[in-house]
Write an enzyme that holds these catalytic residues in place. Structure first.
Site, short mmCIF file in Angstrom:
data_model
loop_
_atom_site.label_atom_id
_atom_site.label_comp_id
_atom_site.label_asym_id
_atom_site.label_seq_id
_atom_site.Cartn_x
_atom_site.Cartn_y
_atom_site.Cartn_z
N LYS A 20 0.68 -1.24 -0.28
CA LYS A 20 0.03 0.13 -0.02
C LYS A 20 0.84 1.33 -0.07
CE LYS A 20 -1.74 2.20 3.46
NZ LYS A 20 -2.53 2.48 4.57
N ASP A 31 -6.36 0.71 0.32
CA ASP A 31 -6.49 1.05 2.02
C ASP A 31 -7.79 0.53 2.30
OD1 ASP A 31 -8.29 2.95 1.02
OD2 ASP A 31 -7.34 4.46 2.37
#
Length: 229
Positions: A138, A156
């Protein structure tokens, strides 16, 4: 093709392809109409500052991070500054972001790696970024898409929720969701598309009380839990 690794997509257990692609394209067009500007909401001036801010954003809001980083960036400017930082002083500066001991340790070790292995420059590939302490896919995708302008899909908690509600994926694992979105979007829309889904989740498609009455993609939302207008 993008220079960083693109994960292979499984054809099993996937939402309908062409129809879902068209629906996602339609939804992104609607989101662009309501919010033309699209950028990461972490304040930064350099790739290193974005990396620091993204590490601090774990389990913390971007707004809170942006309150902390002005003083932090004045005190420590280059990776070598963080590498030699006093842990107690660094912890005090980042304390409001939560988990400050772990984050301070990650920042120091990450800075040492950038300074020592990459000559003080933040690397610009998925493979290199994910070797840095405290950096997963991420965080790496945030850097690739926003600091280096390479196609990258950030997954996310907001993107995970929105992609599930919009039936863009049947998975809950972030890497599998990333693969699904890679399949549904052309590479040149990965960064923008995932950021728009992220912001939609942050401000409209909230976890507990989604603002369905203000949703610009309400008609294309198949989520059974959406509220009537």
């Amino acid at each position: 093709p993008p220079p960083h690794r693109i994960m292979k997509v499984s054809t099993t257990d996937q939402p309908a392809g062409v129809t879902t692609k068209r629906r996602l394209a339609r939804m992104l067009t609607a989101l662009r109409a309501t919010s033309p500007a699209m950028k990461v909401e972490l304040d930064h001036r350099t790739p290193w500052e974005l990396l620091v801010a993204t590490i601090l954003s774990a389990q913390c809001t971007d707004q809170r991070v942006n309150q902390v980083t002005p003083n932090l960036f004045r005190r420590y400017q280059q990776p070598r500054d963080y590498a030699s930082a006093d842990p107690t002083e660094l912890e005090a500066l980042i304390r409001p972001t939560g988990f400050f001991k772990t984050k301070a340790r990650n920042l120091i070790h990450c800075a040492k790696a950038v300074a020592g292995q990459f000559q003080g420059e933040v690397p610009d590939t998925m493979e290199a970024l994910t070797t840095l302490p405290g950096v997963g896919r991420k965080t790496a995708n945030v850097l690739l898409g926003n600091a280096f302008e390479k196609p990258a899909i950030v997954v996310d908690t907001h993107v995970k929720r929105v992609a599930g509600r919009l039936d863009l994926t049947r998975h809950t694992d972030p890497e599998k969701i990333e693969m699904d979105l890679q399949r549904l979007l052309p590479a040149d829309q990965w960064t923008e598309g995932s950021q728009r889904l992220l912001l939609h989740g942050r401000y409209i498609c909230l976890a507990r009380t989604p603002k369905c009455q203000h949703c610009p993609i309400y008609a294309d939302c198949h989520w059974k839990g959406k509220t009537a207008r």
